[in-house]
Structures are given as C-alpha cells and as structure tokens.
Motif scaffolding. Structure first.
Motif, PDB file in Angstrom:
ATOM      1  N   ALA A 134      -5.564  -5.542 -15.640  1.00 21.12           N
ATOM      2  CA  ALA A 134      -4.459  -6.458 -15.339  1.00 21.12           C
ATOM      3  C   ALA A 134      -4.032  -6.322 -13.880  1.00 21.12           C
ATOM      4  O   ALA A 134      -3.721  -7.319 -13.212  1.00 21.12           O
ATOM      5  CB  ALA A 134      -3.284  -6.165 -16.270  1.00 21.12           C
ATOM      6  N   LYS A 135      -4.039  -5.090 -13.375  1.00 20.13           N
ATOM      7  CA  LYS A 135      -3.671  -4.862 -11.971  1.00 20.13           C
ATOM      8  C   LYS A 135      -4.646  -5.569 -11.036  1.00 20.13           C
ATOM      9  O   LYS A 135      -4.226  -6.254 -10.087  1.00 20.13           O
ATOM     10  CB  LYS A 135      -3.664  -3.357 -11.676  1.00 20.13           C
ATOM     11  N   ASN A 136      -5.936  -5.432 -11.297  1.00 15.19           N
ATOM     12  CA  ASN A 136      -6.938  -6.052 -10.424  1.00 15.19           C
ATOM     13  C   ASN A 136      -6.820  -7.574 -10.427  1.00 15.19           C
ATOM     14  O   ASN A 136      -7.000  -8.225  -9.385  1.00 15.19           O
ATOM     15  CB  ASN A 136      -8.341  -5.628 -10.858  1.00 15.19           C
ATOM     16  N   ARG A 137      -6.513  -8.158 -11.594  1.00 14.99           N
ATOM     17  CA  ARG A 137      -6.349  -9.617 -11.656  1.00 14.99           C
ATOM     18  C   ARG A 137      -5.145 -10.059 -10.825  1.00 14.99           C
ATOM     19  O   ARG A 137      -5.212 -11.052 -10.087  1.00 14.99           O
ATOM     20  CB  ARG A 137      -6.188 -10.065 -13.115  1.00 14.99           C
ATOM     21  N   LYS A 138      -4.038  -9.330 -10.945  1.00 18.51           N
ATOM     22  CA  LYS A 138      -2.843  -9.683 -10.179  1.00 18.51           C
ATOM     23  C   LYS A 138      -3.072  -9.503  -8.681  1.00 18.51           C
ATOM     24  O   LYS A 138      -2.637 -10.332  -7.865  1.00 18.51           O
ATOM     25  CB  LYS A 138      -1.668  -8.813 -10.630  1.00 18.51           C
ATOM     26  N   LEU A 139      -3.750  -8.429  -8.310  1.00 12.99           N
ATOM     27  CA  LEU A 139      -4.014  -8.191  -6.891  1.00 12.99           C
ATOM     28  C   LEU A 139      -4.920  -9.281  -6.314  1.00 12.99           C
ATOM     29  O   LEU A 139      -4.744  -9.694  -5.157  1.00 12.99           O
ATOM     30  CB  LEU A 139      -4.654  -6.809  -6.699  1.00 12.99           C
ATOM     31  N   SER A 140      -5.864  -9.750  -7.124  1.00 15.58           N
ATOM     32  CA  SER A 140      -6.743 -10.840  -6.669  1.00 15.58           C
ATOM     33  C   SER A 140      -5.944 -12.115  -6.424  1.00 15.58           C
ATOM     34  O   SER A 140      -6.205 -12.856  -5.462  1.00 15.58           O
ATOM     35  CB  SER A 140      -7.841 -11.094  -7.703  1.00 15.58           C
ATOM     36  N   GLU A 141      -4.966 -12.376  -7.297  1.00 20.33           N
ATOM     37  CA  GLU A 141      -4.114 -13.556  -7.113  1.00 20.33           C
ATOM     38  C   GLU A 141      -3.337 -13.460  -5.802  1.00 20.33           C
ATOM     39  O   GLU A 141      -3.215 -14.447  -5.058  1.00 20.33           O
ATOM     40  CB  GLU A 141      -3.148 -13.687  -8.289  1.00 20.33           C
TER      41      GLU A 141
ATOM     42  N   LEU B   2       3.796  -3.262  -3.774  1.00 15.37           N
ATOM     43  CA  LEU B   2       4.735  -2.804  -4.798  1.00 15.37           C
ATOM     44  C   LEU B   2       4.128  -2.937  -6.190  1.00 15.37           C
ATOM     45  O   LEU B   2       4.249  -2.028  -7.030  1.00 15.37           O
ATOM     46  CB  LEU B   2       6.030  -3.613  -4.703  1.00 15.37           C
ATOM     47  N   LEU B   3       3.465  -4.065  -6.433  1.00 15.54           N
ATOM     48  CA  LEU B   3       2.847  -4.302  -7.739  1.00 15.54           C
ATOM     49  C   LEU B   3       1.757  -3.270  -8.025  1.00 15.54           C
ATOM     50  O   LEU B   3       1.642  -2.766  -9.147  1.00 15.54           O
ATOM     51  CB  LEU B   3       2.261  -5.714  -7.777  1.00 15.54           C
ATOM     52  N   GLU B   4       0.985  -2.943  -7.004  1.00 15.88           N
ATOM     53  CA  GLU B   4      -0.084  -1.957  -7.176  1.00 15.88           C
ATOM     54  C   GLU B   4       0.494  -0.595  -7.563  1.00 15.88           C
ATOM     55  O   GLU B   4      -0.026   0.096  -8.445  1.00 15.88           O
ATOM     56  CB  GLU B   4      -0.894  -1.841  -5.888  1.00 15.88           C
ATOM     57  N   LYS B   5       1.599  -0.206  -6.925  1.00 12.65           N
ATOM     58  CA  LYS B   5       2.252   1.067  -7.254  1.00 12.65           C
ATOM     59  C   LYS B   5       2.791   1.051  -8.683  1.00 12.65           C
ATOM     60  O   LYS B   5       2.682   2.043  -9.413  1.00 12.65           O
ATOM     61  CB  LYS B   5       3.389   1.343  -6.269  1.00 12.65           C
ATOM     62  N   GLN B   6       3.380  -0.078  -9.091  1.00 13.15           N
ATOM     63  CA  GLN B   6       3.944  -0.179 -10.440  1.00 13.15           C
ATOM     64  C   GLN B   6       2.859  -0.081 -11.507  1.00 13.15           C
ATOM     65  O   GLN B   6       3.019   0.627 -12.510  1.00 13.15           O
ATOM     66  CB  GLN B   6       4.712  -1.499 -10.581  1.00 13.15           C
ATOM     67  N   TYR B   7       1.750  -0.791 -11.300  1.00 13.25           N
ATOM     68  CA  TYR B   7       0.657  -0.739 -12.271  1.00 13.25           C
ATOM     69  C   TYR B   7       0.033   0.652 -12.323  1.00 13.25           C
ATOM     70  O   TYR B   7      -0.314   1.155 -13.401  1.00 13.25           O
ATOM     71  CB  TYR B   7      -0.410  -1.785 -11.926  1.00 13.25           C
TER      72      TYR B   7
ATOM     73  N   ASP C 103      -7.304   1.686 -18.894  1.00 16.57           N
ATOM     74  CA  ASP C 103      -8.264   0.742 -18.311  1.00 16.57           C
ATOM     75  C   ASP C 103      -7.761  -0.697 -18.422  1.00 16.57           C
ATOM     76  O   ASP C 103      -8.022  -1.527 -17.538  1.00 16.57           O
ATOM     77  CB  ASP C 103      -9.624   0.872 -19.007  1.00 16.57           C
ATOM     78  N   GLU C 104      -7.059  -1.008 -19.510  1.00 16.69           N
ATOM     79  CA  GLU C 104      -6.500  -2.354 -19.661  1.00 16.69           C
ATOM     80  C   GLU C 104      -5.453  -2.622 -18.583  1.00 16.69           C
ATOM     81  O   GLU C 104      -5.352  -3.741 -18.060  1.00 16.69           O
ATOM     82  CB  GLU C 104      -5.885  -2.510 -21.049  1.00 16.69           C
TER      83      GLU C 104
END
Length: 313
Positions: A111-118, A182-187, A106-107
């Motif tokens: 972190a993924k959701n925060r990065k995707l929002s950015e 790409l970031l979403e897949k990595q997270y 969940d952590e």
C-alpha cells in the motif's frame, strides 16, 4: 385531656430528632491517628478527616469508605495517569484498525509503494508544468525585448502571471514531496507496529529464555507500579499498585519457568486498602505469564493480554 394540635406536632418533632440522634450515635468511625494507630470512635475528629476514614454500623461492618484527600502532587499524578490512559485507549483503537486492515507487514509495504507512486506522478506533473512555464517566461521576455521601449504594458502583466504560475507549480511539487515523506514514515511505522502486534498475538519467533536470565529484581513505573523479585531458590515476592491510589497488593510464593512461561504459585497475599489498613491472608493461586524477550536489563512480558516491559533494578 385533649392535646392541642401544635403541641402534638412539637412532640412528634422532638421524637423524630431523638430518633435521628440515636441513629447517628449508632454509627462508628474508623481512622488512624498521627501515630498510625487505628481508632474506632463514635466521633470523627476534623483533623483526621483529610487522612481518610471508614464509617461502620453498630455491628462493626464497613458501610462507607471515605478516601484520603489528595495532595496537589497526587492530583497532578492522577491527571497524568488519566492522560496516559486516554493515549493507551487511542493506541488500542489504532491497533485494532491496523489488524483489521492488514494481515502482514508486506501488505502495508504494498500500500505504501502504491501511494508513493501516486505522489511521484503528481510531483512529475508539477515539475513538467514548471518547465513549460519557464519556457513560456523565456519566450515572453524575448517578445518584450523585441518590442523594445514600445512593448505594451500587458506583456509585462503576462510575464508576471507566468512567473506566478511557475512558482505555484514549484510550491505544489514541494508540498507533494513533504506529504510523500510524511506518508512514507507513517506507513513504515505502521509496518513496524504490525510486526509487534502479530508477535504478541501469535507468539511466534520468541527466543528461548533461560531461568538464569529471569533471576533478580525487576520493576516498572508507568500507569502502574510493579516490583518483582525472582529468587534463585525458586521463591518470589511482588508488589503492585495502581498509580494515583493508595491501595496496593503484595504477593508471595514460588516460581518456575516452563516453555517461556513464568508460572507463579502464590500462597500468600498482603493487601492495603485506601486508608492504609492491611490484611494478610493465605491463598492458593496459579498465574502464568508469557515471556516475549529477556535481556540483561529488560524483560518483555505478555500479562493478561497486555505487553509489559520490566526493567532490572
């Protein structure tokens, strides 16, 4: 009679050479001939050197073992093994970093959701700028149209610059979208990996395994070769070899299942060294192996702190 110095040096050299020859003669060589028979001799035939041999002292103790010369296939296999080990070491480093940074999947999702929002914000900014540039382009075209044939050259240059800026913002938005994907897949992959690591670490939510699921022959061929035979009568035998080497080990004994743990009671081992010599000996050894999951075709184990998958053969 007094000996001259050159003659004394000559005698000393002769005695030293004789001593060296005697020392060499005291060494014995142990090797196997073409028939597979073990030979112990004071001479080492050159035709058997590539097969590997042992050097013995005059008391028959092995002082050095020369391994067999590897074939091209074995060298290639060893290179693949070294590459696989390097990948495994890198994966271990990544796993340790993942466990250090996050306590739960969940952590990672947070972190993924925060990065995707950015990234969403950056993409919106580029899209807004692209809309502004499109409006400016329309205004510039209208200005040129009103000027007609008298429109100065700089208006056309400004129009081209506006088009270039619009394309730049469009390209940046597309680049941010690719990075976001790409970031979403990595997270997501990191979250799945952390689930597996925590399962191995805490051994939680493990399905109960029955004895009948384990009976049969299992094997693995990766950086190691391992064969298991768990018999319904309670006996077992296993084979283990580190790929890229000639040494191997066979174990024999009985097995039982308790709380998803395979308990091996080993009573005999048969070991083969690098040059093919075998030794069989009685032992009394117990080994416990955690079963993580068992299906009709796959067996997931935690052995010596490492997750291993065996497949039914």
């Amino acid at each position: 009679m007094r000996l001259k110095q050159p003659f004394i040096l000559f005698l000393t050299g002769m005695l030293s050479a004789t001593g060296a020859d005697q020392a060499a003669a005291q060494s014995l060589y142990k090797y196997k001939n073409h028939e597979g028979t073990t030979v112990i001799s004071s001479n080492m035939p050159s035709e058997f050197v590539r097969l590997g041999y042992s050097i013995l002292d005059r008391n028959g103790r092995v002082v050095e073992t020369i391994p067999p010369v590897m074939t091209s296939d074995q060298k290639s296999q060893l290179a693949d093994l070294q590459s696989l080990r390097a990948e495994q070491e890198r994966q271990t480093e990544l796993d340790q970093e993942l466990l250090f940074l996050y306590g739960t999947p969940d952590e990672i999702d947070g972190a993924k959701n925060r990065k995707l929002s950015e990234f969403d914000q950056k993409i919106r900014e580029m899209q807004n700028l692209e809309v502004i540039m499109a409006k400016n382009i329309d205004d510039k075209r209208l200005q040129i149209k009103k000027a007609g044939e008298k429109a100065p050259e700089y208006l056309y240059e400004e129009l081209d610059n506006l088009k270039d800026q619009k394309q730049t913002y469009k390209d940046r938005a597309a680049s941010y979208n690719r990075e976001k994907s790409l970031l979403e897949k990595q997270y997501t992959a990191s979250a799945e990996r952390l689930k597996k690591l925590l399962k191995q670490k805490n051994l939680k939510d493990i399905e109960v395994v029955s004895r009948e699921q384990l009976i049969g022959q299992w094997r693995i061929r990766e950086d190691i070769a391992m064969d298991w035979n768990l018999d319904a009568s309670g006996s077992f035998d296993s084979f283990f070899q580190q790929l890229g080497t000639h040494a191997s080990e066979k174990s024999f004994g009985t097995w039982q299942l308790s709380n998803n743990r395979i308990i091996l009671l080993i009573n005999r081992k048969q070991q083969k060294d690098a040059i093919g010599d075998e030794e069989s000996r009685r032992v009394s050894q117990e080994k416990q192996i955690q079963v993580l999951k068992a299906t009709d075709s796959e067996l997931q184990l935690l052995m010596d702190g490492k997750a291993i998958n065996l497949f039914r053969s």
